[in-house]
Design a protein around this motif. Structure first.
Motif, PDB file in Angstrom:
ATOM      1  N   GLN A 180      -4.560   8.345   5.184  1.00 15.52           N
ATOM      2  CA  GLN A 180      -3.936   8.756   4.514  1.00 15.52           C
ATOM      3  C   GLN A 180      -3.256   7.509   3.688  1.00 15.52           C
ATOM      4  OE1 GLN A 180      -1.199   9.412   8.300  1.00 15.52           O
ATOM      5  NE2 GLN A 180      -1.216  11.656   7.270  1.00 15.52           N
ATOM      6  N   LEU A 181      -3.524   6.518   3.380  1.00 17.90           N
ATOM      7  CA  LEU A 181      -3.165   5.732   2.633  1.00 17.90           C
ATOM      8  C   LEU A 181      -4.684   5.382   1.708  1.00 17.90           C
ATOM      9  CD1 LEU A 181      -2.132   2.674   5.123  1.00 17.90           C
ATOM     10  CD2 LEU A 181      -0.571   4.381   3.979  1.00 17.90           C
ATOM     11  N   ASP A 182      -3.773   4.430  -0.063  1.00 13.60           N
ATOM     12  CA  ASP A 182      -4.508   4.185  -1.103  1.00 13.60           C
ATOM     13  C   ASP A 182      -4.977   2.353  -0.067  1.00 13.60           C
ATOM     14  OD1 ASP A 182      -4.256   7.007  -2.541  1.00 13.60           O
ATOM     15  OD2 ASP A 182      -3.103   5.830  -3.277  1.00 13.60           O
ATOM     16  N   LEU A 183      -6.554   2.605   0.217  1.00 14.17           N
ATOM     17  CA  LEU A 183      -7.015   1.110   1.262  1.00 14.17           C
ATOM     18  C   LEU A 183      -6.650  -0.063  -0.141  1.00 14.17           C
ATOM     19  CD1 LEU A 183      -9.330   2.328   3.346  1.00 14.17           C
ATOM     20  CD2 LEU A 183      -6.643   2.062   3.467  1.00 14.17           C
ATOM     21  N   THR A 184      -6.841   0.539  -1.258  1.00 13.57           N
ATOM     22  CA  THR A 184      -6.220  -0.775  -2.298  1.00 13.57           C
ATOM     23  C   THR A 184      -4.933  -0.655  -2.826  1.00 13.57           C
ATOM     24  OG1 THR A 184      -8.795  -0.088  -3.298  1.00 13.57           O
ATOM     25  CG2 THR A 184      -7.015  -1.642  -4.713  1.00 13.57           C
ATOM     26  N   PRO A 185      -4.469  -2.287  -3.049  1.00 17.10           N
ATOM     27  CA  PRO A 185      -3.453  -2.513  -2.262  1.00 17.10           C
ATOM     28  C   PRO A 185      -3.135  -2.190  -3.974  1.00 17.10           C
ATOM     29  CG  PRO A 185      -4.161  -4.631  -1.967  1.00 17.10           C
ATOM     30  CD  PRO A 185      -4.980  -3.250  -1.976  1.00 17.10           C
ATOM     31  N   PHE A 186      -1.138  -1.530  -4.586  1.00 18.69           N
ATOM     32  CA  PHE A 186      -1.111  -1.419  -5.549  1.00 18.69           C
ATOM     33  C   PHE A 186      -0.424  -2.716  -6.089  1.00 18.69           C
ATOM     34  CE2 PHE A 186       2.370   0.488  -3.531  1.00 18.69           C
ATOM     35  CZ  PHE A 186       3.589  -0.313  -3.726  1.00 18.69           C
ATOM     36  N   LEU A 187       0.097  -3.791  -5.173  1.00 17.43           N
ATOM     37  CA  LEU A 187       0.567  -4.519  -5.562  1.00 17.43           C
ATOM     38  C   LEU A 187       0.142  -5.713  -5.111  1.00 17.43           C
ATOM     39  CD1 LEU A 187       2.449  -6.741  -7.743  1.00 17.43           C
ATOM     40  CD2 LEU A 187       4.164  -5.927  -5.976  1.00 17.43           C
ATOM     41  N   THR A 188      -0.018  -6.927  -5.359  1.00 17.66           N
ATOM     42  CA  THR A 188      -0.210  -7.911  -4.517  1.00 17.66           C
ATOM     43  C   THR A 188      -0.058  -9.068  -5.416  1.00 17.66           C
ATOM     44  OG1 THR A 188      -2.523  -6.908  -3.518  1.00 17.66           O
ATOM     45  CG2 THR A 188      -2.350  -8.988  -4.113  1.00 17.66           C
ATOM     46  N   SER A 198       1.661   5.071 -10.196  1.00 22.96           N
ATOM     47  CA  SER A 198       2.452   6.770 -11.330  1.00 22.96           C
ATOM     48  C   SER A 198       1.384   7.715 -10.590  1.00 22.96           C
ATOM     49  CB  SER A 198       2.004   6.481 -12.515  1.00 22.96           C
ATOM     50  OG  SER A 198       0.292   6.149 -12.789  1.00 22.96           O
ATOM     51  N   GLY A 199       2.652   9.023 -11.244  1.00 20.10           N
ATOM     52  CA  GLY A 199       1.418   9.840 -10.381  1.00 20.10           C
ATOM     53  C   GLY A 199       2.042  10.732  -9.346  1.00 20.10           C
ATOM     54  N   LYS A 200       3.099  10.238  -8.480  1.00 23.84           N
ATOM     55  CA  LYS A 200       3.209  10.160  -7.131  1.00 23.84           C
ATOM     56  C   LYS A 200       4.536  11.266  -6.887  1.00 23.84           C
ATOM     57  CE  LYS A 200       0.190   7.351  -5.137  1.00 23.84           C
ATOM     58  NZ  LYS A 200      -0.691   8.131  -4.276  1.00 23.84           N
ATOM     59  N   SER A 201       4.983  11.789  -6.066  1.00 23.43           N
ATOM     60  CA  SER A 201       6.107  13.116  -6.275  1.00 23.43           C
ATOM     61  C   SER A 201       6.346  13.180  -4.411  1.00 23.43           C
ATOM     62  CB  SER A 201       6.232  14.150  -6.647  1.00 23.43           C
ATOM     63  OG  SER A 201       4.964  14.647  -6.796  1.00 23.43           O
ATOM     64  N   GLY A 202       7.086  13.459  -4.423  1.00 20.03           N
ATOM     65  CA  GLY A 202       8.042  14.262  -2.705  1.00 20.03           C
ATOM     66  C   GLY A 202       7.734  12.589  -2.245  1.00 20.03           C
ATOM     67  N   ARG A 203       7.910  12.610  -0.912  1.00 16.87           N
ATOM     68  CA  ARG A 203       7.634  11.780   0.465  1.00 16.87           C
ATOM     69  C   ARG A 203       7.140  10.704   0.622  1.00 16.87           C
ATOM     70  NH1 ARG A 203      11.122  12.028   4.355  1.00 16.87           N
ATOM     71  NH2 ARG A 203      10.731   9.876   5.770  1.00 16.87           N
ATOM     72  N   HIS A 204       6.476   9.537   0.737  1.00 16.50           N
ATOM     73  CA  HIS A 204       5.452   8.747   0.808  1.00 16.50           C
ATOM     74  C   HIS A 204       5.938   7.911   1.291  1.00 16.50           C
ATOM     75  CE1 HIS A 204       2.255  10.764  -1.593  1.00 16.50           C
ATOM     76  NE2 HIS A 204       3.315  10.474  -2.696  1.00 16.50           N
ATOM     77  N   MET A 205       5.220   6.759   2.526  1.00 15.19           N
ATOM     78  CA  MET A 205       5.228   5.804   2.744  1.00 15.19           C
ATOM     79  C   MET A 205       4.663   4.705   2.582  1.00 15.19           C
ATOM     80  SD  MET A 205       4.606   4.554   6.919  1.00 15.19           S
ATOM     81  CE  MET A 205       5.488   6.016   7.263  1.00 15.19           C
ATOM     82  N   ILE A 206       5.074   3.682   2.034  1.00 17.21           N
ATOM     83  CA  ILE A 206       4.734   2.013   1.298  1.00 17.21           C
ATOM     84  C   ILE A 206       4.461   0.731   2.594  1.00 17.21           C
ATOM     85  CG2 ILE A 206       5.020   0.042   0.178  1.00 17.21           C
ATOM     86  CD1 ILE A 206       6.521   1.883  -2.280  1.00 17.21           C
ATOM     87  N   VAL A 207       3.740   0.614   2.959  1.00 20.24           N
ATOM     88  CA  VAL A 207       3.346  -0.598   3.606  1.00 20.24           C
ATOM     89  C   VAL A 207       3.197  -1.614   3.093  1.00 20.24           C
ATOM     90  CG1 VAL A 207       1.590  -1.184   5.262  1.00 20.24           C
ATOM     91  CG2 VAL A 207       1.890   1.303   5.472  1.00 20.24           C
ATOM     92  N   PHE A 220       0.896  -1.021   0.204  1.00 21.85           N
ATOM     93  CA  PHE A 220       0.067  -0.303  -0.298  1.00 21.85           C
ATOM     94  C   PHE A 220       1.074   1.131  -0.241  1.00 21.85           C
ATOM     95  CE2 PHE A 220      -2.498  -3.278   2.383  1.00 21.85           C
ATOM     96  CZ  PHE A 220      -3.612  -2.888   1.831  1.00 21.85           C
ATOM     97  N   VAL A 221      -0.142   2.573  -0.227  1.00 24.57           N
ATOM     98  CA  VAL A 221       1.146   3.647  -0.409  1.00 24.57           C
ATOM     99  C   VAL A 221       0.030   4.019   0.036  1.00 24.57           C
ATOM    100  CG1 VAL A 221       0.409   4.391  -3.204  1.00 24.57           C
ATOM    101  CG2 VAL A 221       2.737   4.847  -1.962  1.00 24.57           C
ATOM    102  N   THR A 222       0.799   5.895   0.378  1.00 23.78           N
ATOM    103  CA  THR A 222       0.200   6.945   0.471  1.00 23.78           C
ATOM    104  C   THR A 222      -0.869   7.630   0.073  1.00 23.78           C
ATOM    105  OG1 THR A 222       1.855   8.175   1.095  1.00 23.78           O
ATOM    106  CG2 THR A 222       1.378   7.278   3.237  1.00 23.78           C
ATOM    107  N   LYS A 223      -1.813   8.261   0.207  1.00 26.63           N
ATOM    108  CA  LYS A 223      -2.417   9.453  -0.282  1.00 26.63           C
ATOM    109  C   LYS A 223      -1.019  10.552  -0.739  1.00 26.63           C
ATOM    110  CE  LYS A 223      -6.710   7.965   0.654  1.00 26.63           C
ATOM    111  NZ  LYS A 223      -8.250   8.400   0.894  1.00 26.63           N
TER     112      LYS A 223
END
Length: 195
Positions: free
Chosen positions: A138-146, A166-175, A122-125
């Protein structure tokens, strides 16, 4: 009478391994991108408490995002002695540089593998606050990779290649969430990244 007590004790000792065979002893952490737990274990970050000695132990209830650790306790898997992982430190955790929309290979080190349902990421919005405790909002609740494992046991070194959001920039967190197949638990790893 004494012989009977000894025999009962011996039978109990022999039966104990059979009782424990259903317990999950799987543990693991992410090394790519380096998770907070891993960064603590290699000394890249200080003031980490117990997690520096056991980065593989962030095990909490599975079912994320509907269930699992409470908001604000996702990185520690809800384990109070690992609360340092939930401290955002004013957004100063070290980050790994990733390319938005690019291909990336996630890597886990499993100190004890276990029957697995899946690994999910998962990744932050966009616009999330890296100084505030991590919440589901704060998270996109659909995993971008399963990556499904269908109950199979992975090797001790695991790599999953997939496409980053895609379309991400700057600081984020991956769970990263490692869902165990035959228990009610999962392992949670938080990695700070910059796109």
């Amino acid at each position: 009478m004494r012989t009977k007590k000894v025999l009962v004790a011996m039978a109990g000792a022999l039966a104990l391994p059979l009782v424990w065979t259903g317990v999950a002893w799987g543990h693991g952490y992410t090394t790519a991108p380096p998770s907070r737990a891993y960064n603590c274990s290699i000394g890249a970050v200080g003031d980490c408490g117990d997690i520096q000695y056991e980065p593989q132990s962030t095990e909490g209830p599975k079912g994320f995002p509907e269930a699992g650790p409470a908001d604000g306790q996702i990185c520690s898997a809800g384990i109070s002695r690992f609360a340092q992982l939930d401290d955002m430190r004013g957004g100063t955790w070290p980050t790994s540089q990733l390319t938005s929309g690019g291909t990336y290979t996630f890597k886990w080190t499993l100190t004890a593998a276990h029957a697995t349902t899946s690994f999910r990421y998962f990744v932050t919005k966009d616009g999330w606050d890296p100084t505030a405790p991590l919440t589901r909002a704060q998270l996109d609740l659909t995993p971008f990779l399963t990556v499904p494992y269908n109950g199979q046991q992975p090797p001790t070194s695991v790599a999953h290649t997939g496409t980053l959001p895609s379309g991400k920039s700057g600081r984020h967190m991956i769970v990263g969430v490692w869902d165990i197949a035959d228990t009610g638990n999962a392992f949670y790893q938080c990695a700070d990244v910059t796109f």
